[in-house]
Design a protein around this motif. Structure first.
Motif, PDB file in Angstrom:
ATOM      1  N   UNK A  42     -12.998  -3.318  -5.071  1.00 20.51           N
ATOM      2  CA  UNK A  42     -11.991  -3.300  -4.002  1.00 20.51           C
ATOM      3  C   UNK A  42     -10.595  -2.901  -4.442  1.00 20.51           C
ATOM      4  N   UNK A  43     -10.392  -2.741  -5.751  1.00 21.29           N
ATOM      5  CA  UNK A  43      -9.034  -2.445  -6.219  1.00 21.29           C
ATOM      6  C   UNK A  43      -8.597  -1.029  -5.840  1.00 21.29           C
ATOM      7  N   UNK A  44      -9.535  -0.067  -5.911  1.00 20.30           N
ATOM      8  CA  UNK A  44      -9.170   1.299  -5.549  1.00 20.30           C
ATOM      9  C   UNK A  44      -8.789   1.357  -4.066  1.00 20.30           C
ATOM     10  N   UNK A  45      -9.535   0.614  -3.253  1.00 18.59           N
ATOM     11  CA  UNK A  45      -9.224   0.595  -1.814  1.00 18.59           C
ATOM     12  C   UNK A  45      -7.820   0.014  -1.599  1.00 18.59           C
ATOM     13  N   UNK A  46      -7.480  -1.032  -2.359  1.00 17.69           N
ATOM     14  CA  UNK A  46      -6.142  -1.645  -2.217  1.00 17.69           C
ATOM     15  C   UNK A  46      -5.063  -0.665  -2.702  1.00 17.69           C
ATOM     16  N   UNK A  47      -5.395   0.102  -3.736  1.00 14.95           N
ATOM     17  CA  UNK A  47      -4.453   1.089  -4.265  1.00 14.95           C
ATOM     18  C   UNK A  47      -4.129   2.142  -3.196  1.00 14.95           C
ATOM     19  N   UNK A  48      -5.113   2.434  -2.365  1.00 15.74           N
ATOM     20  CA  UNK A  48      -4.924   3.462  -1.338  1.00 15.74           C
ATOM     21  C   UNK A  48      -4.112   2.941  -0.139  1.00 15.74           C
ATOM     22  N   UNK A  49      -3.947   1.625  -0.031  1.00 17.38           N
ATOM     23  CA  UNK A  49      -3.165   1.068   1.085  1.00 17.38           C
ATOM     24  C   UNK A  49      -1.715   0.994   0.646  1.00 17.38           C
ATOM     25  N   UNK A  50      -0.958   1.961   1.077  1.00 16.46           N
ATOM     26  CA  UNK A  50       0.404   2.090   0.548  1.00 16.46           C
ATOM     27  C   UNK A  50       1.237   0.803   0.660  1.00 16.46           C
ATOM     28  N   UNK A  51       1.136   0.136   1.822  1.00 18.73           N
ATOM     29  CA  UNK A  51       1.971  -1.058   2.035  1.00 18.73           C
ATOM     30  C   UNK A  51       1.552  -2.230   1.147  1.00 18.73           C
ATOM     31  N   UNK A  52       0.294  -2.190   0.691  1.00 23.22           N
ATOM     32  CA  UNK A  52      -0.223  -3.357  -0.027  1.00 23.22           C
ATOM     33  C   UNK A  52      -0.540  -3.077  -1.499  1.00 23.22           C
ATOM     34  N   UNK A  53      -0.349  -1.812  -1.922  1.00 21.04           N
ATOM     35  CA  UNK A  53      -0.818  -1.443  -3.256  1.00 21.04           C
ATOM     36  C   UNK A  53      -0.126  -2.251  -4.363  1.00 21.04           C
ATOM     37  N   UNK A  54       1.139  -2.601  -4.152  1.00 27.22           N
ATOM     38  CA  UNK A  54       1.806  -3.254  -5.293  1.00 27.22           C
ATOM     39  C   UNK A  54       1.329  -4.696  -5.522  1.00 27.22           C
ATOM     40  N   UNK A  55       0.430  -5.187  -4.659  1.00 28.78           N
ATOM     41  CA  UNK A  55      -0.191  -6.492  -4.944  1.00 28.78           C
ATOM     42  C   UNK A  55      -1.039  -6.383  -6.222  1.00 28.78           C
ATOM     43  N   UNK A  56      -1.406  -5.146  -6.604  1.00 24.58           N
ATOM     44  CA  UNK A  56      -2.197  -4.939  -7.830  1.00 24.58           C
ATOM     45  C   UNK A  56      -1.358  -5.117  -9.098  1.00 24.58           C
ATOM     46  N   UNK A  57      -0.060  -5.317  -8.931  1.00 23.22           N
ATOM     47  CA  UNK A  57       0.786  -5.547 -10.115  1.00 23.22           C
ATOM     48  C   UNK A  57       0.622  -6.968 -10.670  1.00 23.22           C
ATOM     49  N   UNK A  58      -0.037  -7.817  -9.897  1.00 22.46           N
ATOM     50  CA  UNK A  58      -0.134  -9.249 -10.238  1.00 22.46           C
ATOM     51  C   UNK A  58      -0.687  -9.490 -11.643  1.00 22.46           C
TER      52      UNK A  58
END
Ligand code: SF4
Length: 452
Positions: A285-301
């Motif tokens: 699911x990380x690639x899908x989150x990366x593609x969601x511009x508004x939510x991608x920076x949640x992957x910085x956690x």
């Protein structure tokens, strides 16, 4: 179960809920105090945030660089697109080794993939070696916090559990005594395991090494005694250079528990002679989150847990009320990306006070993303009753006359209407809230009288 329902269950034990709130606040307070001892704290946060933004903008090339270098070092790299593939890879390595018992150090990713029940179903004994994780494992529970897995349990409960599972003295709650008993129990498991599984805190693209941080040294103990080390890593854990580690390691322990540094920061670069290291890079699911511009920076956690310790809702509703592997504010922005319907109540489990964003060491705009998720969820999974009442409220707030009239109407109505009518089942807003006491007059009237 929705978040408000599960939170209601947690709050039935008021004394425990109060203790949970105070304990986590104590950790938050430690974090505040230690962060203030570093004058460059805010610069470090900014730098960490920029490094992570940069990594996310070139994640594919950093992952390839990491893979190339890790392979040069003798590490076997595997790729898993989801939890199922990850679990199958782990199982196939264990089967190749004829291994039926493993030791595992704390890894939120393996929790996310539900690795333990999968392996147990396939006849493998899994022993979690982090003390908090072992405690919740004895109870067949998942961790309730990503850094402090058993924070919802009190000393007395642990003493009772150890008496039952490890035959410790009944009623002995001395932490040193209980820890010693756990150590003896785990030592046996360490000595007999052929394979050790760990998570990964940071993967360094430049060198192909990875770093695992623990406070108990349990990851090192497992890995050094076992023949095979399986490391499970989310693809977002990459950092570009070795020197970037200094930035993240300084932020991680201080944000997590208020310590200057995690006790053990172990670097794994290549297997010792005759041994193997397998590293599984997991998307899930990380690639899908990366593609969601508004939510991608949640992957910085970096999974420090600081946003949980400060969140007034998490502290008062407990980790299990979120029903997701990662609870609290960060979980509430990651989980809807995995299943928007299942986790539709989580972005509403926030006061939007912004305290989570204020403490986040990598500056994720958590509260803004919670607000964004609310907009998304309301479009597709909103409750009809709630949507209509919000539309009505919006109309009232837009018109000063309607606001004035409804204010005075409600001030008298709330005093006289029976509770059954005010908290009627169709009033979905009222289900999880108590209205405050009705004021005698409107703020406007009060202002006129007092500020002439
Ligand atoms: S979102 Fe930020 S504060 Fe929360 S766990 Fe991740 S890094 Fe820590």
């Amino acid at each position: 179960m929705s978040h408000p329902q599960a939170a209601g269950e947690f709050l039935k034990d008021q004394a425990k809920a109060k203790w949970h709130d105070e304990t986590l606040w104590f950790v938050r307070d430690k974090r505040d105090r230690i962060s203030k001892t570093i004058p460059e704290w805010e610069d470090l946060r900014e730098l960490a945030s920029q490094i992570k933004d940069h990594v996310l903008s070139k994640l594919d090339s950093y992952l390839e660089e990491f893979e190339r270098n890790a392979q040069k070092n003798g590490i076997k790299i595997h790729w898993a697109k989801d939890a199922e593939e990850h679990n199958q890879i782990v199982l196939s390595i264990l089967q190749e080794q004829n291994c039926t018992a493993i030791v595992k150090s704390k890894s939120i990713l393996t929790e996310e993939c539900h690795l333990n029940p999968f392996l147990e179903k396939n006849g493998i004994e899994v022993v979690d070696t982090d003390l908090g994780e072992r405690i919740v494992q004895f109870l067949n529970q998942p961790p309730s916090h990503i850094v402090l897995p058993a924070i919802h349990l009190k000393k007395g409960e642990i003493s009772e559990l150890f008496h039952e599972k490890l035959q410790t003295e009944k009623g002995n709650e001395d932490p040193a005594y209980l820890t010693h008993a756990a150590r003896l129990h785990l030592r046996e498991k360490f000595l007999s395991a052929k394979v050790a599984i760990t998570g990964v805190n940071f993967g360094v693209a430049e060198t192909g090494e990875f770093v695992v941080c623990t406070n108990e040294g349990n990851a090192d103990m497992g890995v050094h005694l076992a023949q095979v080390h399986i490391a499970c890593m989310g693809i977002e854990k990459i950092i570009p250079r070795r020197k970037d580690l200094g930035v993240f390691l300084r932020l991680l322990a201080r944000s997590a528990t208020g310590q200057p540094v995690t006790n053990y920061n172990s670097h794994f670069r290549s297997p010792s002679a005759g041994k193997e290291i397998h590293l599984i890079l997991v998307d899930n699911g990380r690639t899908a989150q990366l593609a969601r511009e508004k939510f991608r920076n949640s992957l910085k956690c970096i999974r420090c847990g600081a946003c949980m310790n400060t969140c007034p809702i998490y502290r008062r509703s407990g980790g299990y009320s979120y029903g997701s592997t990662v609870p609290g504010p960060i979980g509430s922005i990651l989980s809807p990306g995995l299943d928007m319907k299942k986790y539709s109540t989580l972005p509403f489990a926030s006061t939007l006070c912004g305290s989570c964003s204020d403490v986040c060491p990598v500056k994720i705009n958590i509260h803004e993303q919670l607000y964004e998720w609310r907009q998304e969820i309301t479009k597709t999974h909103g409750e009809l009753g709630k949507n209509l009442s919000m539309k009505l409220a919006s109309g009232i707030f837009k018109s000063p006359l309607a606001y004035k009239l409804s204010g005075s109407l409600m001030r008298s109505a709330l005093k006289t209407l029976p509770k059954s009518l005010i908290y009627h089942p169709i009033n979905s807003w009222g289900k999880g809230r108590n209205l405050p006491e009705t004021p005698q007059e409107s703020f406007k009237d009060w202002y006129k009288k007092n500020r002439k």
